[in-house]
Design an enzyme around this catalytic site. Structure first.
Site, mmCIF file in Angstrom:
data_model
loop_
_atom_site.group_PDB
_atom_site.id
_atom_site.type_symbol
_atom_site.label_atom_id
_atom_site.label_comp_id
_atom_site.label_asym_id
_atom_site.label_seq_id
_atom_site.Cartn_x
_atom_site.Cartn_y
_atom_site.Cartn_z
ATOM 1 N N LYS A 85 -44.000 -1.258 -31.959
ATOM 2 C CA LYS A 85 -43.414 -2.546 -31.555
ATOM 3 C C LYS A 85 -42.555 -3.118 -32.692
ATOM 4 C CE LYS A 85 -44.976 -2.864 -27.370
ATOM 5 N NZ LYS A 85 -44.032 -2.619 -26.256
ATOM 6 N N ASN A 90 -48.195 4.925 -15.468
ATOM 7 C CA ASN A 90 -49.354 4.029 -15.587
ATOM 8 C C ASN A 90 -49.305 2.938 -14.515
ATOM 9 O OD1 ASN A 90 -51.777 3.353 -16.948
ATOM 10 N ND2 ASN A 90 -50.758 1.629 -17.916
ATOM 11 N N ARG A 124 -59.056 -15.058 -29.144
ATOM 12 C CA ARG A 124 -57.697 -14.675 -28.784
ATOM 13 C C ARG A 124 -57.037 -15.795 -27.995
ATOM 14 N NH1 ARG A 124 -59.131 -11.542 -31.873
ATOM 15 N NH2 ARG A 124 -59.050 -9.263 -31.860
ATOM 16 N N ALA A 168 -41.099 -0.874 -20.271
ATOM 17 C CA ALA A 168 -41.639 0.499 -20.221
ATOM 18 C C ALA A 168 -42.168 0.933 -21.579
ATOM 19 C CB ALA A 168 -40.558 1.469 -19.747
ATOM 20 N N TYR A 185 -48.123 -3.958 -14.848
ATOM 21 C CA TYR A 185 -48.813 -5.256 -14.728
ATOM 22 C C TYR A 185 -47.855 -6.432 -14.948
ATOM 23 C CZ TYR A 185 -52.070 -8.982 -16.234
ATOM 24 O OH TYR A 185 -52.759 -10.160 -16.422
ATOM 25 N N TYR A 242 -49.331 2.037 -32.197
ATOM 26 C CA TYR A 242 -48.801 1.144 -31.146
ATOM 27 C C TYR A 242 -48.127 -0.070 -31.795
ATOM 28 C CZ TYR A 242 -48.673 -2.482 -27.599
ATOM 29 O OH TYR A 242 -48.260 -3.505 -26.774
ATOM 30 N N PHE A 252 -49.014 -12.733 -26.588
ATOM 31 C CA PHE A 252 -50.393 -12.779 -27.059
ATOM 32 C C PHE A 252 -51.219 -12.030 -25.998
ATOM 33 C CE2 PHE A 252 -50.421 -14.829 -31.204
ATOM 34 C CZ PHE A 252 -49.040 -14.915 -31.354
ATOM 35 N N LEU A 258 -45.982 2.844 -23.682
ATOM 36 C CA LEU A 258 -47.424 3.096 -23.699
ATOM 37 C C LEU A 258 -48.074 1.970 -24.499
ATOM 38 C CD1 LEU A 258 -47.290 6.931 -24.443
ATOM 39 C CD2 LEU A 258 -47.464 5.782 -22.223
ATOM 40 N N SER A 307 -45.101 -7.697 -29.164
ATOM 41 C CA SER A 307 -46.514 -8.062 -29.123
ATOM 42 C C SER A 307 -46.899 -8.820 -30.381
ATOM 43 C CB SER A 307 -47.322 -6.767 -29.042
ATOM 44 O OG SER A 307 -48.672 -7.020 -29.353
HETATM 45 P P1 NAD Z 1 -48.194 -1.328 -17.924
HETATM 46 O O1 NAD Z 1 -48.669 -0.009 -18.410
HETATM 47 O O2 NAD Z 1 -48.857 -1.910 -16.710
HETATM 48 O O3 NAD Z 1 -46.623 -1.266 -17.666
HETATM 49 C C1 NAD Z 1 -45.767 -0.384 -18.359
HETATM 50 C C2 NAD Z 1 -44.971 0.371 -17.310
HETATM 51 O O4 NAD Z 1 -44.094 1.293 -17.975
HETATM 52 C C3 NAD Z 1 -45.863 1.210 -16.372
HETATM 53 O O5 NAD Z 1 -45.522 0.917 -15.034
HETATM 54 C C4 NAD Z 1 -45.521 2.659 -16.733
HETATM 55 O O6 NAD Z 1 -45.604 3.527 -15.610
HETATM 56 C C5 NAD Z 1 -44.097 2.504 -17.257
HETATM 57 N N1 NAD Z 1 -43.681 3.552 -18.186
HETATM 58 C C6 NAD Z 1 -44.355 4.046 -19.251
HETATM 59 N N2 NAD Z 1 -43.623 5.008 -19.847
HETATM 60 C C7 NAD Z 1 -42.461 5.107 -19.158
HETATM 61 C C8 NAD Z 1 -41.320 5.921 -19.289
HETATM 62 N N3 NAD Z 1 -41.216 6.837 -20.261
HETATM 63 N N4 NAD Z 1 -40.308 5.779 -18.402
HETATM 64 C C9 NAD Z 1 -40.387 4.852 -17.408
HETATM 65 N N5 NAD Z 1 -41.461 4.047 -17.243
HETATM 66 C C10 NAD Z 1 -42.475 4.172 -18.106
HETATM 67 O O7 NAD Z 1 -48.276 -2.351 -19.138
HETATM 68 P P2 NAD Z 1 -48.061 -3.922 -19.191
HETATM 69 O O8 NAD Z 1 -49.350 -4.545 -19.562
HETATM 70 O O9 NAD Z 1 -47.342 -4.400 -17.990
HETATM 71 O O10 NAD Z 1 -47.122 -4.017 -20.469
HETATM 72 C C11 NAD Z 1 -45.715 -4.052 -20.383
HETATM 73 C C12 NAD Z 1 -45.137 -4.089 -21.782
HETATM 74 O O11 NAD Z 1 -45.672 -5.199 -22.481
HETATM 75 C C13 NAD Z 1 -45.474 -2.860 -22.629
HETATM 76 O O12 NAD Z 1 -44.352 -2.529 -23.413
HETATM 77 C C14 NAD Z 1 -46.614 -3.339 -23.498
HETATM 78 O O13 NAD Z 1 -46.690 -2.652 -24.706
HETATM 79 C C15 NAD Z 1 -46.220 -4.791 -23.715
HETATM 80 N N6 NAD Z 1 -47.376 -5.635 -24.055
HETATM 81 C C16 NAD Z 1 -48.457 -5.671 -23.208
HETATM 82 C C17 NAD Z 1 -49.568 -6.436 -23.552
HETATM 83 C C18 NAD Z 1 -50.788 -6.462 -22.662
HETATM 84 O O14 NAD Z 1 -51.857 -6.853 -23.142
HETATM 85 N N7 NAD Z 1 -50.703 -6.095 -21.384
HETATM 86 C C19 NAD Z 1 -49.554 -7.180 -24.753
HETATM 87 C C20 NAD Z 1 -48.440 -7.145 -25.569
HETATM 88 C C21 NAD Z 1 -47.344 -6.356 -25.206
HETATM 89 N N1 UDP Z 2 -63.520 -7.113 -26.642
HETATM 90 C C1 UDP Z 2 -64.886 -6.934 -26.416
HETATM 91 N N2 UDP Z 2 -65.269 -5.967 -25.514
HETATM 92 C C2 UDP Z 2 -64.363 -5.189 -24.828
HETATM 93 C C3 UDP Z 2 -62.994 -5.400 -25.074
HETATM 94 C C4 UDP Z 2 -62.608 -6.362 -25.989
HETATM 95 O O1 UDP Z 2 -65.719 -7.613 -26.996
HETATM 96 O O2 UDP Z 2 -64.781 -4.330 -24.033
HETATM 97 C C5 UDP Z 2 -63.090 -8.168 -27.576
HETATM 98 C C6 UDP Z 2 -62.262 -7.670 -28.755
HETATM 99 O O3 UDP Z 2 -63.109 -7.303 -29.820
HETATM 100 C C7 UDP Z 2 -61.402 -8.887 -29.051
HETATM 101 C C8 UDP Z 2 -61.191 -9.544 -27.682
HETATM 102 O O4 UDP Z 2 -62.254 -9.048 -26.862
HETATM 103 O O5 UDP Z 2 -62.105 -9.817 -29.861
HETATM 104 C C9 UDP Z 2 -59.852 -9.202 -27.024
HETATM 105 O O6 UDP Z 2 -59.709 -7.783 -27.013
HETATM 106 P P1 UDP Z 2 -58.544 -7.077 -26.193
HETATM 107 O O7 UDP Z 2 -58.709 -5.599 -26.383
HETATM 108 O O8 UDP Z 2 -58.533 -7.594 -24.783
HETATM 109 O O9 UDP Z 2 -57.226 -7.608 -26.876
HETATM 110 P P2 UDP Z 2 -56.674 -7.452 -28.396
HETATM 111 O O10 UDP Z 2 -57.750 -6.850 -29.229
HETATM 112 O O11 UDP Z 2 -55.493 -6.588 -28.265
HETATM 113 O O12 UDP Z 2 -56.332 -8.828 -28.820
#
Ligand code: NAD
Ligand code: UDP
Length: 337
Positions: free
Chosen positions: A154, A35, A232, A81, A11, A150, A179, A83, A124
């Protein structure tokens, strides 16, 4: 710069690839597609008219990673990359630690071997645990009282990167504490495509609006917030992507950490209303008990990123809803069609 994006098919990685290409950089994506889909990378190529070098490899496997990147040069890395499902990490802690820590260790060794010194890491806001102040600044304690593997992974990654920099002074690393990323590219061609039932609020809301799910469960309406639901700091994924380019450009020897957030809090019910307005669709919901481990309010103090990187969000939550709807309505089943 020629930038390696680990997890670049995901993403946030796909949106960052697009911004990098649009700003004249070159992109190499390494992803095991565990993923994500190859289609996201194709669509970024289509949107930008530029090619991306794609390597399918598991970053936790040092041999596969070295073999995949053998003859491919790069001068900087953004490490996405990993989970990311909080609940799953509680169920499968060893898998989460293995993937999220091994991937960083393999990457840091490879960077040292290749003398690639620039690194941006996807951290994160979860590293802050339960916020002690209304707005969270980078000076807030990190890694105290975290409630899931998780989040710990981080915080541990940030420490690993600090230790690596202490032993290798040329390393210029930036830990970006995201965030809540939401939204999509305005074209609606790329976006968030969670597998299975979405854990996060906004993709769930989008799937209710498009008719894939019946109703949203709102987790708790008795928090000390504006309407009792969780608050949030939602950040448009294109703003987030631009934050990575700013961090890459400003990286300097040592380790820096920045919040990437907007500084604005939005409650669950406000988010639902915002999405309804942007999409013109109803989002039915029901109030459920609190979700274990959830916090009342998590909002960034984004001042440091503006001061040091010259970056701040420019897109509103309304815009994020509109763009998320452009993606969801054109791709009701994500990249699968
Ligand atoms: P995502 O799952 O869409 O992207 C992660 C990518 O990493 C995927 O394409 C997956 O296939 C790849 N991947 C996983 N394990 C791998 C491995 N062992 N080798 C190679 N590739 C691998 O997630 P995202 O939302 O794009 O998040 C990206 C990063 O940002 C992650 O580290 C996530 O923890 C961090 N992050 C995301 C959020 C969020 O809400 N989306 C918030 C805070 C931090
Ligand atoms: N939330 C909710 N229903 C859902 C998913 C999330 O009410 O199906 C709420 C959750 O309790 C939080 C906010 O939405 O208050 C953001 O949650 P999210 O899982 O998107 O992010 P994070 O908890 O990691 O900040």
């Amino acid at each position: 710069m020629r930038v390696l994006l680990t997890g670049g098919a995901g993403y946030i990685g796909s949106h960052t690839a697009l911004v990098l290409l649009e700003q004249g950089h070159q992109v190499v994506v390494l992803d095991d597609l565990s993923n994500s889909s190859r289609e996201s990378v194709r669509r970024v190529e289509e949107l930008t008219g530029q090619e991306i070098v794609f390597v399918q490899a598991d970053l936790t496997d040092p041999h596969a990673t070295r073999a995949g990147l053998d003859d491919i040069a790069f001068d900087a890395v953004i490490h996405f990359a990993g989970l990311k499902a909080v609940g799953e990490s509680v169920e499968q802690p060893t898998r989460y630690y293995r993937v999220n820590l091994d991937s960083t260790l393999v990457l840091l060794d490879l960077m040292r071997e290749r003398d690639v010194t620039r690194l941006v890491f996807s951290s994160s806001a979860t590293v802050y645990g339960d916020p002690q102040t209304p707005l969270i600044a980078e000076t807030h304690p990190v890694g105290v009282g975290l409630t899931n593997p998780y989040g710990w992974s981080k915080a541990m990654n940030e420490q690993i990167i600090r230790d690596a920099a202490a032993a290798w002074p040329a390393l210029a690393a930036v830990n970006l504490r995201y965030f809540n990323p939401v939204g999509a590219h305005h074209s609606g061609r790329i976006g968030e495509d969670p597998s299975g039932i979405p854990n996060n609020l906004m993709p769930y809301v989008a799937q209710v609006a498009v008719g894939r799910r019946e109703r949203l469960a709102v987790f708790g309406d008795d928090y000390p917030t504006v309407d009792g639901t969780g608050v949030r700091d939602y950040i448009h994924v294109m703003d987030l992507a631009e934050g990575h380019v700013a961090a890459l450009t400003h990286a300097e020897p040592g380790v820096q950490a920045f919040n990437l957030g907007s500084g604005v809090g939005t409650s669950v019910l406000e988010a639902v209303r915002g999405f309804e307005e942007a999409s013109g669709r109803a989002v039915p919901y029901a109030i459920h008990p609190r979700r274990a481990g959830d916090l009342a309010t998590v909002v960034a103090d984004p001042a440091l990123a503006f001061e040091r990187l010259g970056w701040r969000t420019t897109r509103s939550f309304t815009e994020a809803c509109r763009d998320a709807w452009a993606w969801q309505s054109a791709n009701p089943r994500g990249y699968a069609g």
